[in-house]
Design a protein around this motif. Sequence first.
Motif, PDB file in Angstrom:
ATOM      1  N   ILE A  54      40.445  73.658 -61.811  1.00 13.52           N
ATOM      2  CA  ILE A  54      39.722  72.649 -62.594  1.00 13.52           C
ATOM      3  C   ILE A  54      40.464  71.334 -62.434  1.00 13.52           C
ATOM      4  O   ILE A  54      41.701  71.316 -62.360  1.00 13.52           O
ATOM      5  CB  ILE A  54      39.607  73.060 -64.081  1.00 13.52           C
ATOM      6  CG1 ILE A  54      38.587  72.185 -64.820  1.00 13.52           C
ATOM      7  CG2 ILE A  54      40.967  72.994 -64.771  1.00 13.52           C
ATOM      8  CD1 ILE A  54      38.240  72.695 -66.216  1.00 13.52           C
ATOM      9  N   ALA A  55      39.718  70.264 -62.348  1.00 10.18           N
ATOM     10  CA  ALA A  55      40.313  68.934 -62.206  1.00 10.18           C
ATOM     11  C   ALA A  55      39.987  68.117 -63.450  1.00 10.18           C
ATOM     12  O   ALA A  55      38.909  68.275 -64.046  1.00 10.18           O
ATOM     13  CB  ALA A  55      39.774  68.244 -60.950  1.00 10.18           C
ATOM     14  N   ALA A  56      40.913  67.254 -63.839  1.00 13.79           N
ATOM     15  CA  ALA A  56      40.743  66.450 -65.054  1.00 13.79           C
ATOM     16  C   ALA A  56      39.399  65.707 -65.108  1.00 13.79           C
ATOM     17  O   ALA A  56      38.773  65.660 -66.174  1.00 13.79           O
ATOM     18  CB  ALA A  56      41.919  65.482 -65.209  1.00 13.79           C
ATOM     19  N   PRO A  57      38.931  65.143 -63.981  1.00 16.52           N
ATOM     20  CA  PRO A  57      37.648  64.428 -64.071  1.00 16.52           C
ATOM     21  C   PRO A  57      36.481  65.333 -64.457  1.00 16.52           C
ATOM     22  O   PRO A  57      35.444  64.839 -64.923  1.00 16.52           O
ATOM     23  CB  PRO A  57      37.462  63.837 -62.660  1.00 16.52           C
ATOM     24  CG  PRO A  57      38.379  64.618 -61.776  1.00 16.52           C
ATOM     25  CD  PRO A  57      39.548  64.982 -62.651  1.00 16.52           C
ATOM     26  N   GLN A  58      36.628  66.637 -64.310  1.00 19.42           N
ATOM     27  CA  GLN A  58      35.529  67.537 -64.676  1.00 19.42           C
ATOM     28  C   GLN A  58      35.313  67.621 -66.183  1.00 19.42           C
ATOM     29  O   GLN A  58      34.310  68.180 -66.636  1.00 19.42           O
ATOM     30  CB  GLN A  58      35.766  68.945 -64.112  1.00 19.42           C
ATOM     31  CG  GLN A  58      35.676  68.982 -62.588  1.00 19.42           C
ATOM     32  CD  GLN A  58      35.858  70.388 -62.052  1.00 19.42           C
ATOM     33  OE1 GLN A  58      36.977  70.840 -61.861  1.00 19.42           O
ATOM     34  NE2 GLN A  58      34.760  71.091 -61.833  1.00 19.42           N
ATOM     35  N   ALA A  65      45.055  64.906 -61.857  1.00 18.11           N
ATOM     36  CA  ALA A  65      45.694  66.138 -62.311  1.00 18.11           C
ATOM     37  C   ALA A  65      44.682  67.266 -62.225  1.00 18.11           C
ATOM     38  O   ALA A  65      43.494  67.064 -62.478  1.00 18.11           O
ATOM     39  CB  ALA A  65      46.195  65.988 -63.749  1.00 18.11           C
ATOM     40  N   CYS A  66      45.163  68.442 -61.848  1.00 22.32           N
ATOM     41  CA  CYS A  66      44.287  69.604 -61.764  1.00 22.32           C
ATOM     42  C   CYS A  66      45.105  70.881 -61.910  1.00 22.32           C
ATOM     43  O   CYS A  66      46.330  70.871 -61.769  1.00 22.32           O
ATOM     44  CB  CYS A  66      43.527  69.624 -60.428  1.00 22.32           C
ATOM     45  SG  CYS A  66      44.584  69.675 -58.965  1.00 22.32           S
ATOM     46  N   TRP A  67      44.416  71.959 -62.225  1.00 15.47           N
ATOM     47  CA  TRP A  67      45.005  73.294 -62.247  1.00 15.47           C
ATOM     48  C   TRP A  67      44.408  74.091 -61.098  1.00 15.47           C
ATOM     49  O   TRP A  67      43.212  73.980 -60.811  1.00 15.47           O
ATOM     50  CB  TRP A  67      44.667  74.027 -63.545  1.00 15.47           C
ATOM     51  CG  TRP A  67      45.385  73.545 -64.767  1.00 15.47           C
ATOM     52  CD1 TRP A  67      44.948  72.612 -65.665  1.00 15.47           C
ATOM     53  CD2 TRP A  67      46.657  74.000 -65.248  1.00 15.47           C
ATOM     54  NE1 TRP A  67      45.875  72.456 -66.665  1.00 15.47           N
ATOM     55  CE2 TRP A  67      46.928  73.300 -66.443  1.00 15.47           C
ATOM     56  CE3 TRP A  67      47.596  74.934 -64.785  1.00 15.47           C
ATOM     57  CZ2 TRP A  67      48.095  73.501 -67.177  1.00 15.47           C
ATOM     58  CZ3 TRP A  67      48.752  75.133 -65.513  1.00 15.47           C
ATOM     59  CH2 TRP A  67      48.993  74.421 -66.699  1.00 15.47           C
ATOM     60  N   ALA A  75      48.343  80.075 -63.364  1.00 16.93           N
ATOM     61  CA  ALA A  75      47.806  78.820 -62.866  1.00 16.93           C
ATOM     62  C   ALA A  75      48.945  77.814 -62.694  1.00 16.93           C
ATOM     63  O   ALA A  75      49.957  77.876 -63.394  1.00 16.93           O
ATOM     64  CB  ALA A  75      46.758  78.293 -63.835  1.00 16.93           C
ATOM     65  N   ILE A  76      48.762  76.923 -61.747  1.00 14.81           N
ATOM     66  CA  ILE A  76      49.765  75.892 -61.484  1.00 14.81           C
ATOM     67  C   ILE A  76      49.139  74.524 -61.771  1.00 14.81           C
ATOM     68  O   ILE A  76      48.033  74.233 -61.301  1.00 14.81           O
ATOM     69  CB  ILE A  76      50.222  75.914 -60.014  1.00 14.81           C
ATOM     70  CG1 ILE A  76      50.691  77.321 -59.609  1.00 14.81           C
ATOM     71  CG2 ILE A  76      51.336  74.896 -59.777  1.00 14.81           C
ATOM     72  CD1 ILE A  76      50.846  77.460 -58.097  1.00 14.81           C
ATOM     73  N   LEU A  77      49.870  73.721 -62.531  1.00 14.06           N
ATOM     74  CA  LEU A  77      49.417  72.352 -62.805  1.00 14.06           C
ATOM     75  C   LEU A  77      49.900  71.446 -61.681  1.00 14.06           C
ATOM     76  O   LEU A  77      51.096  71.422 -61.372  1.00 14.06           O
ATOM     77  CB  LEU A  77      49.989  71.875 -64.146  1.00 14.06           C
ATOM     78  CG  LEU A  77      49.712  70.425 -64.527  1.00 14.06           C
ATOM     79  CD1 LEU A  77      48.216  70.152 -64.708  1.00 14.06           C
ATOM     80  CD2 LEU A  77      50.471  70.057 -65.809  1.00 14.06           C
ATOM     81  N   LEU A  78      48.979  70.722 -61.088  1.00 14.96           N
ATOM     82  CA  LEU A  78      49.320  69.777 -60.025  1.00 14.96           C
ATOM     83  C   LEU A  78      49.028  68.367 -60.520  1.00 14.96           C
ATOM     84  O   LEU A  78      47.880  68.035 -60.815  1.00 14.96           O
ATOM     85  CB  LEU A  78      48.479  70.045 -58.770  1.00 14.96           C
ATOM     86  CG  LEU A  78      48.460  71.467 -58.200  1.00 14.96           C
ATOM     87  CD1 LEU A  78      47.524  71.520 -56.986  1.00 14.96           C
ATOM     88  CD2 LEU A  78      49.868  71.923 -57.824  1.00 14.96           C
TER      89      LEU A  78
END
Length: 159
Positions: A54-58, A65-67, A75-78
């Motif tokens: 999932i990406a923050a803009p969603q 930022a996204c997971w 899950a990894i936070l990028l």
Amino acid sequence: MIFGTKILQLIYEPDEQLHVSCAPVEKSQLEDKQLRQFFIHLRATMKQAKGVGIAAPQVGNLIRACWVSTHGKDAILLINPVIVVRSHDSVWGEEGCLSIPGVFGEVLRAKTVDIEYWDSHGDNHRMYAEDFLARVIQHEIDHLDGVLFTSKARNVYHV
Ligand SMILES: [Zn+2]
């Protein structure tokens, strides 16, 4: 669900916020408790929706930022992820998207990628990913650039 986590409202195509190139996260922003909580809420939202990324803009937060997750792994936070190496080998594979429910299609992606990103403390990491995880990462980074998989998919179908 952990106490205090919140499911965020997903936004759906067509929504202009899904077509925006998102802003990098500044180091100073990572000290913001609300942003740190947002990341936790974003992960909960992904899990609730049974997404693998999932990406923050969603959820309408236009930051980079996204997971990403793979089956059976945490899950990894990028934060501010960048693809620094992509393989010449590309593979077609099926994708869907939480922002475009019921739509699937095949997308050509690099088979492997090396990325650099920050964790929630702003520490830099480098990661090599292949196959499914590499695909998820490329899909999510596309979101941060305002690109949806349907713009590059073939054999698109609706269920
Ligand atoms: Zn997506």
